[in-house]
Scaffold this motif. Structure first.
Motif: not given
Length: 319
Positions: A31-34, A36-40, A118-120
């Motif tokens: 689950i993308l947290l940061s 990109g679009i959060p929640g992806t 940046r990517v979490v």
């Protein structure tokens, strides 16, 4: 990619698959947290998914601090998850701990993975209720509440993945910018409720006139954006002309009867192997839309020239 199809949280990415040894494994996601679009939500299947900036990765992360081949995540035969740094420049982290180059670690439900600065991503093994909750929240993040189409942010975010899928099939990418003609007059005549009805009906027609691979969004106000794989500018323009014609021939019902609605459409096209600046493609389509409106509305213009009152009368300008 729209309402008549399930939202593409992220299609199952290309990966190296292994055969399952255990049945009924619990659903697993990143689950993308940061970054990109959060929640992806990126569904994980048994096998290895590669992550990095390069488009050939299963999970492409177009962020400058992410290496071209940054990290990998493997789901083994038992369903266990393993995270590996693939020699990245800016490091891979599990719960704040930096991995050594080529180090492989076991990860567990709730672990946070950082790639670069940046990517979490959160590794999650949700039960059914939690999975449905995450998907519902993501829907609210990426959908326009009035029309049900994707919103502008999601449109921008998905342009690159859509272009990558088109390139893999040897196709280019087309972008349409569509503006409802004289929408202020419609609002003045019918009121805002009537104007909203027109927007919803136009959105429904766009969904019916596009394919599962197409990306349809409400760009803002009475403006819509569509992106689609296409083999050529001519074929893309013919698709736009069919949409324009269908809209012009489909009156919208309102409390006082029926109202004719037309739209102007600007089209831009590029071969994805030739141009990676997809924001520039949107600018070109918007410029074409401006020409369509100045040329009398209810028409299609592609590139910087050629009014397309019939599908064949077109000329493509250099992007």
């Amino acid at each position: 990619m729209d309402d008549r199809y399930a939202t593409q949280f992220s299609e199952s990415p290309p990966s190296t698959r292994v055969e399952l040894q255990v049945e009924d494994l619990q659903s697993q996601y990143l689950i993308l947290l940061s970054g990109g679009i959060p929640g992806t939500m990126i569904p994980l299947l048994p096998g290895t998914i590669w992550m990095g900036r390069a488009e050939e990765n299963g999970l492409t992360l177009p962020e400058p601090s992410v290496s071209r081949r940054h990290a990998s995540l493997r789901i083994d035969e038992s369903g266990a998850a393993w995270f590996t740094d693939e020699g990245s420049t800016n490091g891979s982290f599990r719960n704040g701990h930096k991995l050594s180059p080529r180090e492989c670690v076991r990860i567990y439900d709730g672990d946070r993975l950082r790639l670069g600065t940046r990517v979490v991503l959160k590794y999650s093994c949700p039960d059914l209720e939690e999975e449905q909750f995450h998907k519902a929240m993501f829907e609210r993040t990426v959908r326009d509440p009035l029309t049900g189409l994707y919103n502008r942010a999601y449109f921008f975010e998905q342009l690159r993945p859509l272009a990558s899928r088109a390139a893999a099939r040897g196709q280019g990418l087309a972008v349409f910018m569509l503006d409802i003609d004289h929408f202020k007059a419609i609002n003045d005549r019918l009121g805002h409720d009537g104007g909203d009805r027109v927007l919803r009906d136009v959105a429904a027609l766009l969904r019916q006139s596009t394919r599962a691979d197409d990306l349809v969004s409400r760009y803002g106000g009475e403006e819509f954006a569509i992106s689609m794989p296409s083999a050529s500018a001519e074929l893309a323009t013919e698709r736009a002309e069919r949409i324009r014609s269908c809209l012009a021939q489909t009156p919208v019902k309102h409390d006082e009867g029926w109202i004719d609605v037309t739209a102007s459409i600007g089209v831009a096209f590029t071969l994805t192997s030739m141009n990676r600046d997809y924001a520039h493609l949107i600018t070109a389509a918007d410029r074409s839309l401006y020409q369509a409106k100045n040329g009398g509305r209810n028409r299609v213009v592609c590139g910087l020239g050629g009014v397309f009152e019939t599908p064949r009368s077109w000329a493509l300008a250099e992007l």
